[in-house]
Design an enzyme around this catalytic site. Sequence first.
Site, PDB file in Angstrom:
ATOM      1  N   ASP A   8       0.795  -1.211  -0.115  1.00  0.00           N
ATOM      2  CA  ASP A   8      -0.159   0.025  -0.083  1.00  0.00           C
ATOM      3  C   ASP A   8       0.748   1.288   0.007  1.00  0.00           C
ATOM      4  O   ASP A   8       1.813   1.342   0.965  1.00  0.00           O
ATOM      5  CB  ASP A   8      -1.220  -0.045   1.098  1.00  0.00           C
ATOM      6  CG  ASP A   8      -1.942  -1.072   1.224  1.00  0.00           C
ATOM      7  OD1 ASP A   8      -1.977  -1.639   0.248  1.00  0.00           O
ATOM      8  OD2 ASP A   8      -2.876  -1.131   2.236  1.00  0.00           O
ATOM      9  N   ASP A 129     -15.195  -2.780  -1.716  1.00  0.00           N
ATOM     10  CA  ASP A 129     -14.928  -2.375  -0.361  1.00  0.00           C
ATOM     11  C   ASP A 129     -16.094  -2.245   0.360  1.00  0.00           C
ATOM     12  O   ASP A 129     -16.961  -1.397   0.037  1.00  0.00           O
ATOM     13  CB  ASP A 129     -13.939  -1.340  -0.397  1.00  0.00           C
ATOM     14  CG  ASP A 129     -12.864  -1.533  -1.221  1.00  0.00           C
ATOM     15  OD1 ASP A 129     -12.268  -2.321  -1.193  1.00  0.00           O
ATOM     16  OD2 ASP A 129     -12.386  -0.319  -1.646  1.00  0.00           O
TER      17      ASP A 129
END
Length: 242
Positions: A8, A129
Amino acid sequence: MILYPAIDLKDGQCVRLLHGEMDKATVFGDDPAAQAAKFQAAGCEWIHLVDLNGAFAGLPVNAAAVEAILARVTVPCQLGGGIRDMATIAMWLEKGLARVILGTVAVENPALVREAARAFPGRVAVGIDARGGRVATKGWAEETDVLVTDLARSFEDAGVAAIIYTDILRDGAMQGPNLAATEALARAVTIPVIASGGVSSLADLIALRDTGVIAGAISGRALYDGAIDLTAAIEELRRVPR
């Protein structure tokens, strides 16, 4: 089942967030390309990349770090975050990404997902998500009334390569994935489902694999913390489910 180690990217660094909150970032390194090389050396088959700044900005922000990773490794990489138009999709695929992940636009502009999947067969995934079974967008900052299963099913005939399903409340918390919700989604659609969020032990990976329907799992913090040994986990996941 494929294990995707996650990198990330925030401000050019490798980080992990807690519950997707940008102000709760733990920095794990300032050389993402070196981290990618370590993952490749450990035997990974894929690498999962997220441009966190890009997810909020709506356009690529950590492009230099992503390009450095692509120049350093030979394993396929997939990227999500800030990819919201055909030009950006084409740009990343031309630069060497194996797959782009479309999240926010899957809700706001599903026609783009379909167009991209037609134009680049096998190279477009949908990122879903969710909090409490409902989809969140724009770097998880905005919640919608869209149900995860409904969104996934709407792309059944679109030709997308995979669905990356992230339970936001599990992400970065090292509390295990939402196994029940992920398995239910995988059984509800024919598109391969990749689990993300909370994968924190070898036991979590085995449980996901042993459902027999989950195609992959993404893990970040557990690999950086040493809770999961990447090489050992990859070897275990190649075994026939018990």
